[in-house]
Design a protein around this motif. Structure first.
Motif, PDB file in Angstrom:
ATOM      1  N   THR A 107     -27.030  42.365 -35.864  1.00 30.87           N
ATOM      2  CA  THR A 107     -26.014  43.340 -36.255  1.00 30.87           C
ATOM      3  C   THR A 107     -24.614  42.821 -35.988  1.00 30.87           C
ATOM      4  O   THR A 107     -23.657  43.165 -36.688  1.00 30.87           O
ATOM      5  CB  THR A 107     -26.238  44.665 -35.476  1.00 30.87           C
ATOM      6  N   LEU A 108     -24.487  41.963 -34.970  1.00 31.77           N
ATOM      7  CA  LEU A 108     -23.163  41.516 -34.545  1.00 31.77           C
ATOM      8  C   LEU A 108     -22.615  40.351 -35.349  1.00 31.77           C
ATOM      9  O   LEU A 108     -21.435  40.034 -35.282  1.00 31.77           O
ATOM     10  CB  LEU A 108     -23.214  41.106 -33.063  1.00 31.77           C
ATOM     11  N   GLY A 109     -23.461  39.660 -36.089  1.00 33.91           N
ATOM     12  CA  GLY A 109     -22.947  38.516 -36.830  1.00 33.91           C
ATOM     13  C   GLY A 109     -23.986  37.915 -37.732  1.00 33.91           C
ATOM     14  O   GLY A 109     -25.179  38.193 -37.625  1.00 33.91           O
ATOM     15  N   ASP A 110     -23.559  37.079 -38.650  1.00 31.32           N
ATOM     16  CA  ASP A 110     -24.436  36.408 -39.591  1.00 31.32           C
ATOM     17  C   ASP A 110     -25.135  35.259 -38.884  1.00 31.32           C
ATOM     18  O   ASP A 110     -24.498  34.278 -38.515  1.00 31.32           O
ATOM     19  CB  ASP A 110     -23.633  35.895 -40.780  1.00 31.32           C
ATOM     20  N   GLN A 111     -26.450  35.366 -38.728  1.00 28.69           N
ATOM     21  CA  GLN A 111     -27.193  34.346 -38.003  1.00 28.69           C
ATOM     22  C   GLN A 111     -27.670  33.220 -38.917  1.00 28.69           C
ATOM     23  O   GLN A 111     -28.395  32.333 -38.489  1.00 28.69           O
ATOM     24  CB  GLN A 111     -28.404  34.983 -37.310  1.00 28.69           C
ATOM     25  N   SER A 112     -27.292  33.247 -40.171  1.00 28.65           N
ATOM     26  CA  SER A 112     -27.795  32.238 -41.110  1.00 28.65           C
ATOM     27  C   SER A 112     -27.008  30.937 -41.066  1.00 28.65           C
ATOM     28  O   SER A 112     -27.268  30.029 -41.824  1.00 28.65           O
ATOM     29  CB  SER A 112     -27.778  32.805 -42.526  1.00 28.65           C
ATOM     30  N   LYS A 113     -26.019  30.862 -40.176  1.00 26.60           N
ATOM     31  CA  LYS A 113     -25.169  29.672 -40.151  1.00 26.60           C
ATOM     32  C   LYS A 113     -25.613  28.649 -39.121  1.00 26.60           C
ATOM     33  O   LYS A 113     -24.881  27.722 -38.821  1.00 26.60           O
ATOM     34  CB  LYS A 113     -23.723  30.082 -39.869  1.00 26.60           C
ATOM     35  N   CYS A 114     -26.777  28.853 -38.548  1.00 24.50           N
ATOM     36  CA  CYS A 114     -27.243  27.925 -37.511  1.00 24.50           C
ATOM     37  C   CYS A 114     -27.452  26.537 -38.102  1.00 24.50           C
ATOM     38  O   CYS A 114     -28.117  26.388 -39.112  1.00 24.50           O
ATOM     39  CB  CYS A 114     -28.535  28.431 -36.888  1.00 24.50           C
ATOM     40  N   LEU A 127     -37.063  39.967 -26.354  1.00 29.44           N
ATOM     41  CA  LEU A 127     -36.332  38.959 -27.123  1.00 29.44           C
ATOM     42  C   LEU A 127     -36.173  39.391 -28.576  1.00 29.44           C
ATOM     43  O   LEU A 127     -35.169  39.083 -29.227  1.00 29.44           O
ATOM     44  CB  LEU A 127     -37.057  37.616 -27.032  1.00 29.44           C
ATOM     45  N   GLY A 128     -37.167  40.122 -29.088  1.00 28.40           N
ATOM     46  CA  GLY A 128     -37.037  40.674 -30.434  1.00 28.40           C
ATOM     47  C   GLY A 128     -35.906  41.680 -30.520  1.00 28.40           C
ATOM     48  O   GLY A 128     -35.129  41.693 -31.487  1.00 28.40           O
ATOM     49  N   ALA A 129     -35.810  42.551 -29.507  1.00 26.92           N
ATOM     50  CA  ALA A 129     -34.707  43.516 -29.469  1.00 26.92           C
ATOM     51  C   ALA A 129     -33.368  42.791 -29.389  1.00 26.92           C
ATOM     52  O   ALA A 129     -32.379  43.199 -30.025  1.00 26.92           O
ATOM     53  CB  ALA A 129     -34.884  44.453 -28.278  1.00 26.92           C
ATOM     54  N   LEU A 130     -33.338  41.707 -28.622  1.00 28.78           N
ATOM     55  CA  LEU A 130     -32.110  40.899 -28.541  1.00 28.78           C
ATOM     56  C   LEU A 130     -31.737  40.346 -29.904  1.00 28.78           C
ATOM     57  O   LEU A 130     -30.566  40.372 -30.311  1.00 28.78           O
ATOM     58  CB  LEU A 130     -32.331  39.757 -27.537  1.00 28.78           C
ATOM     59  N   MET A 131     -32.725  39.871 -30.629  1.00 27.62           N
ATOM     60  CA  MET A 131     -32.453  39.290 -31.942  1.00 27.62           C
ATOM     61  C   MET A 131     -32.004  40.350 -32.936  1.00 27.62           C
ATOM     62  O   MET A 131     -31.090  40.131 -33.742  1.00 27.62           O
ATOM     63  CB  MET A 131     -33.711  38.575 -32.452  1.00 27.62           C
ATOM     64  N   VAL A 132     -32.644  41.543 -32.879  1.00 22.67           N
ATOM     65  CA  VAL A 132     -32.254  42.634 -33.781  1.00 22.67           C
ATOM     66  C   VAL A 132     -30.794  43.008 -33.546  1.00 22.67           C
ATOM     67  O   VAL A 132     -30.007  43.162 -34.485  1.00 22.67           O
ATOM     68  CB  VAL A 132     -33.167  43.861 -33.557  1.00 22.67           C
ATOM     69  N   ALA A 133     -30.427  43.192 -32.276  1.00 21.82           N
ATOM     70  CA  ALA A 133     -29.059  43.590 -31.969  1.00 21.82           C
ATOM     71  C   ALA A 133     -28.069  42.474 -32.301  1.00 21.82           C
ATOM     72  O   ALA A 133     -26.969  42.737 -32.800  1.00 21.82           O
ATOM     73  CB  ALA A 133     -28.957  43.972 -30.501  1.00 21.82           C
ATOM     74  N   VAL A 140     -31.100  30.099 -28.802  1.00 19.88           N
ATOM     75  CA  VAL A 140     -30.068  30.003 -29.829  1.00 19.88           C
ATOM     76  C   VAL A 140     -29.376  31.357 -29.985  1.00 19.88           C
ATOM     77  O   VAL A 140     -28.143  31.438 -30.061  1.00 19.88           O
ATOM     78  CB  VAL A 140     -30.692  29.544 -31.159  1.00 19.88           C
ATOM     79  N   THR A 141     -30.173  32.420 -30.028  1.00 17.47           N
ATOM     80  CA  THR A 141     -29.589  33.760 -30.097  1.00 17.47           C
ATOM     81  C   THR A 141     -28.775  34.060 -28.849  1.00 17.47           C
ATOM     82  O   THR A 141     -27.715  34.688 -28.905  1.00 17.47           O
ATOM     83  CB  THR A 141     -30.712  34.805 -30.250  1.00 17.47           C
ATOM     84  N   LEU A 142     -29.260  33.593 -27.720  1.00 20.53           N
ATOM     85  CA  LEU A 142     -28.552  33.815 -26.457  1.00 20.53           C
ATOM     86  C   LEU A 142     -27.198  33.121 -26.461  1.00 20.53           C
ATOM     87  O   LEU A 142     -26.193  33.679 -25.994  1.00 20.53           O
ATOM     88  CB  LEU A 142     -29.426  33.294 -25.312  1.00 20.53           C
ATOM     89  N   LEU A 143     -27.155  31.916 -26.979  1.00 23.21           N
ATOM     90  CA  LEU A 143     -25.873  31.214 -27.099  1.00 23.21           C
ATOM     91  C   LEU A 143     -24.923  31.965 -28.026  1.00 23.21           C
ATOM     92  O   LEU A 143     -23.713  32.033 -27.789  1.00 23.21           O
ATOM     93  CB  LEU A 143     -26.100  29.798 -27.625  1.00 23.21           C
ATOM     94  N   GLY A 144     -25.488  32.526 -29.091  1.00 25.12           N
ATOM     95  CA  GLY A 144     -24.669  33.326 -29.982  1.00 25.12           C
ATOM     96  C   GLY A 144     -24.090  34.540 -29.284  1.00 25.12           C
ATOM     97  O   GLY A 144     -22.922  34.905 -29.495  1.00 25.12           O
ATOM     98  N   ALA A 145     -24.890  35.176 -28.412  1.00 24.18           N
ATOM     99  CA  ALA A 145     -24.395  36.317 -27.635  1.00 24.18           C
ATOM    100  C   ALA A 145     -23.268  35.880 -26.703  1.00 24.18           C
ATOM    101  O   ALA A 145     -22.304  36.613 -26.484  1.00 24.18           O
ATOM    102  CB  ALA A 145     -25.535  36.942 -26.845  1.00 24.18           C
TER     103      ALA A 145
END
Length: 913
Positions: free
Chosen positions: A295-302, A286-292, A414-419
Motif C-alpha cells: 500500500t505504501l509504494g510500488d514494489q515492482s521496481k526491485c 510477513l504476509g501482513a507486512l508485505m500487504v501493508a 527486501v520488503t523490510l529494507l523498503g520499510a
C-alpha cells in the motif's frame, strides 16, 4: 467465574475499551475479574461480529501494553496470542476471496487491530523473559519499560540472559490475579469457539479412535456457519486444524496446572515465542507486512527482477489506508524485532509433557529434538530469507504472480529494507531494529547474502542503510542505522570502518534523552574486543571523560550517596536517567577490559570515582545499574596495582560480598561472583580479605545454587581461592565447601560444572611448596576417593567431548605424578591412564600437549634410593610403561611443535626417559 461471550455486545465493548485505555488499575481489575476469557473468546466465537472482534483485539492489546507480570499471565492463560494468530490466518483466507470493497476496508481495520494487539502482547512477553541491547535493564526490562520512559516500580530481582523474576509475581499483586485456572479458562474458550463439540470431547481428546470423527465434525460445523466468514476452514498446509490447536492449548494448560504463577508465566512466554516463529505464523506476519508495504509504494521496481511491469507483489484484496499501512508495518517489525533473539520452549530446560510443541511433533511422528539456541535463531533467519511473494498467505491466487518472480532474490528482507526507506521515522526505526536482530544472528555467509539484496525501491543493502545513517532527520533512525553497521565490524564483509562509525556515534552521544542511552550501549558494542577502537575512543574523542561527566549528572539526579542508602522510590525516578547511568557504566566496563592504561585513565577521571560513582551504584535499587557496576569492578580488578591500592582503600570486597546476600541467587549475584573471582587470583592482595571464614561460607552456599550462572561463577571463585595457597588454607576452604559435593560435581553431566570441579581438584593437587606436594595430593585422594577421581579422569579423557575438561584432567595427572612413589604407581598401574597420557601428546589443544609432556617429566623423576642395578624401581617401571605405549616416539614428534612451551619441555623429558 469466566464471563460468557454472549454477555458482550459492541456497545459494552466500547465502554470497556474506553475504561481500560491508560488506566493500569482498570486493567488489573479486568484481569482479576475473570472477564478476559470471554473477551478473548470473541476473537473466535462463531456468533461474534467483525466489529466485536476488532474491539476485543483492541481491549486485549490495551491490557497487555506495559503489563505487569501478573496481568500478562492473565492474557497468556487465555491463549490470546495463539487466538490472534488464528484470526490472522482467517483474515488471510478471506483476503484471497473477498469481493465487496466495503468489506475489504473492514477487513483492513480487522488486520490492523489483530497486529496491534499482537504487538502489545509480544513486546510485553519479550520484556518478561528477554533482554534489550538498546535499553539495558534499568529497573525492569528494556523494550516495554522504555516506551513510556518511566518506571512502573516493579521489583528488581532480575536474571540474565533469561529473566526468572519470581519476586515480581509475589510482590506486584496477589498470585490469583489471573482468576480461574488456565484449564478452565481455555475450556470456556473452546466451548465458545466450537459449540458443536461436546465437553466430553475435550476431556477424552487423546482417544485416537474418535479423534478423526470429531475433527471432521468440527470442520463441517465451521463450513455450515455462513454468518461467520472469518472462521473459514484453514488451508490444507496449516500445521494443524483449529480443533487440534485447541487440543494443544488444553494440553499445555493441564501440563502447567501444578506450577506456581511465576513458573507458569515463564513457560507461557516461551511457548508464545515458539508459536510466533512457527513457520505458518511467521509467514502470516510477513504476509501482513508485505500487504501493508504494498500500500505504501510500488514494489515492482526491485532490481532483483528484469521486468519493469510486474504486478503488485502482495496482490491482496484488502483495502488499507496509508495510516493503517504504516501502523501494520511498524507493528509487525516491532513484534519480530522484540522477539527474534529470544529463546522459545525448544531449548527450555523444564519442558513438561503435553505441551503445544510436543503435540505438534507427535502429529508428524517426529521426536522433539534438542537444538541449540543458535540453531533455533538460525532457523528463524532462514525462514525470513526464504519467504517470497508466492509464500504470502494473503495473495489472491497462484496465477496473479508473474513467472519472473520465480527468480531468487525477493525475500521478506527486501520488503523490510523498503520499510526502512519509508517516509515514517517510527516505521524506519522499527524496521532497522529488526534488521539489526537479523544481522546479529546470521553467519558470515548469511551476512554476505544480506548485503547483496536490494530494497523494494531498488537500493542495495549497504547504501540504503548508509543513507539513513547520514541523511535521516531523525536521530533515532541515524543511531539504529549505525548500530546495524556495528554488528558487521570485524567480519570479512564489514562495509564501513570502525572509525567512521565511532565519529557518527560520538556525535549522537551528546544528544540528550533516550538517544544518549542507546548511543552509550551501541558505543560499548562497537569497541568490544577492538583494542584499537578503544584507544581511538579514549585518545581522539576523550570518551572516558565524557562518560564520567554524564555519570556525575545522573548521580546527582539519582541522589546517590556513598554514606546514605536513602534514595527516592524508583517510581519517582525518570527511567531514562536510570538507563543512562547504566549505559555509561556498561561502556566504561567494556573500555576497561583489555588495557591497564585504560583502567587507570577511567579512575583518573575523578579523584573519588570509586567512592562517588561505583560503590553507590553497587547499592542502587535498579538492578541494571548494579550489574553494570559489577562488570566495571570486574574489569578494573584485572590490574593488580588497582587491587593493591584503590580497591583496598575503598574496601571493595565488602561491597561486592554484600550483593551476594542482598537478594535470592540470580544474575546480579553471578556478576558479583565474577568480580570476586578476580580478587582471588594468585597475586591479589585482597585474597586474604576475601577468604575470611564467613565469606568462604557465602561462596560455598552459592556454589550449591541451582541457578547455573551463579553456581558456575562460585565454583570459579573457589578454584581461584585454592590456587597457590598454603595447605591449611586449602583444607579450610574445601572442608567448608564439602568433599562429598566436590566428588559429586566432578561427575556432573553439565560439562561446564564438571570442568570447574576438575579445575578445583587441579589447584588442590598443585602444591604451594615442594615440601607439601605429597600432603596436598593425599588430602585430595582421601577426600574424594582414589578410584572415583581416577575413574572420572578416565571417563573425561576417553569421552572426547570436552577439551577444557580434558585439559584439567591432564594437569591433575601431572600433579599426581609429581607426588610419592605410591601416587605414581596409582597412575602407572592403570593402563587407561598411561594410554591417556600418550593421547595427550597428540591432542589438538596445545595446553593438553604441554600437560602430557609434564606428566612424562614428573613420572621420570624420583628422589627414592636406587636399587643395586642403579635404577630407581618406580622411575624404571614408569618409563618402561610409558615407552611400551609409544610415549617416547610421540614425544620425539613434538620436538618441532608450534608451541614453544611444549618444545622446551620435550627436550628435558627425552633426557629423562
Amino acid at each position: 467465574m469466566v464471563e460468557r461471550t454472549d454477555a458482550w455486545d459492541a456497545a459494552a465493548l466500547r465502554r470497556l475499551k474506553n475504561e481500560v485505555i491508560g488506566s493500569r488499575v482498570s486493567k488489573v481489575k479486568l484481569a482479576n475479574g475473570g472477564k478476559l476469557a470471554g473477551i478473548a473468546a470473541l476473537l473466535v466465537a462463531p456468533h461474534a461480529t467483525r466489529e466485536e472482534r476488532i474491539l476485543a483485539a483492541n481491549i486485549l492489546g490495551s491490557i497487555a501494553q506495559n503489563a505487569t507480570p501478573t496481568t500478562l499471565l492473565a492474557v497468556l492463560q487465555c491463549d490470546a496470542p495463539c487466538l490472534l494468530l488464528i484470526c490472522l490466518g482467517s483474515c488471510a483466507t478471506e483476503a484471497r476471496h473477498i469481493q465487496d470493497p466495503v468489506q475489504a476496508a473492514v477487513l483492513g481495520r480487522y488486520l490492523e487491530a489483530i497486529v496491534r494487539a499482537l504487538r502489545a502482547i509480544m513486546c510485553s512477553v519479550a520484556d518478561q523473559i528477554g533482554y534489550s541491547p538498546r535499553w539495558g535493564l534499568g529497573n525492569e526490562w528494556g523494550y516495554v519499560s522504555m516506551m513510556g520512559s518511566k518506571s512502573e516500580g516493579l521489583p528488581d530481582a532480575i536474571h540474565l540472559p533469561e529473566k526468572l523474576d519470581e519476586q515480581s509475581m509475589e510482590q506486584d499483586v496477589p498470585r490469583n490475579v489471573a482468576g480461574s485456572s488456565a484449564v478452565k479458562i481455555r475450556q470456556a474458550i473452546a466451548a465458545a469457539w466450537m459449540p458443536s463439540v461436546p465437553e466430553s470431547a475435550w476431556i477424552h481428546r487423546h482417544e485416537d479412535a474418535s479423534r478423526g470423527e470429531r475433527v471432521t465434525k468440527a470442520a463441517k460445523t465451521r463450513k455450515d456457519e455462513d454468518h461467520a466468514p472469518s472462521m473459514a476452514a484453514p488451508p490444507p498446509d496449516a500445521p494443524y486444524t483449529e480443533y487440534e490447536a485447541m487440543c494443544a492449548s488444553l494440553d499445555e494448560a493441564e501440563a502447567l496446572a501444578g506450577c506456581d504463577a511465576y513458573a507458569t508465566l515463564t513457560w507461557l512466554c516461551r511457548s508464545t515465542i515458539s508459536t510466533l516463529f512457527d513457520q505458518k505464523s511467521l509467514f502470516l506476519l510477513l504476509g501482513a507486512l508485505m500487504v501493508a508495504s504494498d500500500t505504501l509504494g510500488d514494489q515492482s521496481k526491485c532490481k532483483s527482477y528484469s521486468s519493469s511491469e510486474l504486478p503488485t507483489l502482495a496482490d491482496s484484496k484488502i483495502v488499507l489506508g496509508r495510516a493503517q499501512a504504516f501502523s501494520i508495518v511498524g507493528a509487525v517489525c516491532e513484534i519480530l524485532g522484540a522477539c527474534f533473539t529470544i529463546n522459545g520452549i525448544e531449548n527450555y530446560t523444564s519442558s513438561p509433557m503435553g505441551t503445544r510443541l510436543r503435540f505438534s511433533h507427535s502429529r508428524t511422528h517426529q521426536p522433539a529434538s534438542k537444538t541449540s539456541r543458535a540453531d533455533d535463531i538460525a532457523r528463524r533467519y532462514h525462514s525470513f530469507l526464504r519467504f517470497a511473494p508466492w509464500d504470502n498467505p494473503f495473495r489472491a491466487d497462484e496465477s496473479s504472480l508473474s513467472p519472473t518472480l520465480e527468480a531468487p532474490g525477493y525475500t521478506a528482507i527486501v520488503t523490510l529494507l523498503g520499510a526502512a526507506e519509508s517516509s515514517s521515522p517510527r516505521v524506519q526505526e522499527a524496521a532497522l531494529w529488526l534488521l539489526h536482530g537479523l544481522l546479529t544472528s546470521c553467519s558470515d555467509i548469511g551476512i554476505a547474502t544480506l548485503l547483496e539484496l536490494y530494497s523494494t525501491h531498488g537500493t542495495k543493502f549497504v547504501p540504503a542503510i548508509k543513507n539513513l545513517a547520514t541523511q535521516s532527520r531523525s536521530a533515532s533512525v541515524r543511531l539504529v542505522a549505525y548500530s546495524c553497521f556495528v554488528e558487521l565490524v570485524g567480519s570479512p564483509h564489514a562495509p564501513v570502518s570502525g572509525s567512521w562509525l565511532m565519529q557518527g556515534i560520538i556525535a549522537l552521544l551528546e544528544t540528550p534523552g533516550d538517544i544518549q542511552v542507546q548511543a552509550c550501549f551501541i558505543l560499548a558494542r562497537l569497541v568490544r574486543c577492538q583494542p584499537e577502537l578503544q584507544l581511538l575512543a579514549a585518545e581522539k574523542y576523550s570518551v572516558c571523560e565524557r562518560l564520567s561527566r554524564i555519570l556525575d549528572r545522573t548521580r546527582s539526579l539519582l541522589k546517590f550517596s556513598s554514606t546514605s542508602t536513602d534514595q527516592r522510590p524508583l517510581t519517582q525516578v525518570d527511567e531514562s536517567v536510570v538507563r543512562l547511568h547504566e549505559s555509561c557504566l556498561t561502556a566504561l566496563g567494556i573500555l576497561a577490559t583489555q588495557s591497564d592504561i585504560m583502567r587507570r585513565r577511567i579512575l583518573a577521571c575523578s579523584p573519588t570515582f570509586l567512592q562517588s560513582v561505583v560503590i553507590p551504584s553497587l547499592s542502587s535499587r535498579a538492578v541494571g545499574i548494579q550489574i553494570a557496576a559489577c562488570r566495571l569492578v570486574r574489569a578494573l580488578s584485572r590490574t593488580i596495582s588497582i587491587l593493591r591500592t584503590t580497591f583496598m582503600d575503598a574496601d571493595m570486597a565488602e561491597h561486592i560480598f554484600a550483593l551476594l546476600e542482598s537478594n535470592p541467587p540470580g544474575f546480579l549475584q553471578a556478576e558479583a561472583l565474577a568480580a570476586i573471582c578476580n580478587m582471588l587470583v594468585k597475586y591479589s592482595p585482597m585474597k586474604n580479605i576475601a577468604l575470611q571464614q564467613d565469606r568462604i561460607e557465602i561462596l560455598t552456599r552459592h556454589a550449591h545454587c541451582l541457578y547455573g550462572p551463579v553456581r558456575f561463577n562460585a565454583l570459579w571463585a573457589i578454584k581461584n581461592a585454592v590456587w597457590d595457597c598454603e595447605s591449611a588454607t586449602k583444607r579450610r576452604v574445601i572442608d567448608t565447601f564439602g568433599w562429598r559435593y566436590l566428588a559429586a560435581i566432578t561427575s556432573s553431566s553439565d560439562s561446564c560444572i564438571q570442568e570447574e570441579a576438575l579445575g578445583i581438584v587441579r589447584n588442590l593437587t598443585a602444591s604451594h611448596t615442594e615440601e607439601t606436594v605429597c600432603e596436598d595430593i593425599e588430602m585430595v585422594l582421601s577426600g574424594i576417593g582414589e578410584d572415583h577421581l581416577l575413574g572420572v579422569i578416565e571417563g573425561v579423557v576417553w569421552s572426547l567431548h570436552n577439551d577444557a575438561a580434558t585439559e584439567q584432567a591432564a594437569f591433575i595427572l601431572s600433579n599426581i605424578a609429581a607426588g610419592s612413589d605410591r601416587h605414581r604407581a596409582l597412575i602407572t598401574d592403570r593402563p587407561n591412564l598411561v594410554d591417556a597420557m600418550c593421547s595427550f601428546l597428540q591432542h589438538r589443544r596445545e595446553t593438553v600437549r604441554e600437560a602430557g609432556v609434564q606428566c612424562g617429566f614428573n613420572l621420570g623423576y624420583c628422589k627414592a634410593k636406587k636399587t643395586r642395578d642403579g635404577h630407581d624401581t618406580v622411575q624404571h617401571r614408569a618409563v618402561t610403561r610409558l615407552c611400551a605405549f609409544g610415549f617416547d616416539d610421540r614425544l620425539k614428534a613434538l620436538e618441532k611443535d608450534p608451541d614453544p612451551n611444549v618444545r622446551n619441555r620435550v627436550r628435558d623429558v627425552l633426557t629423562r626417559i
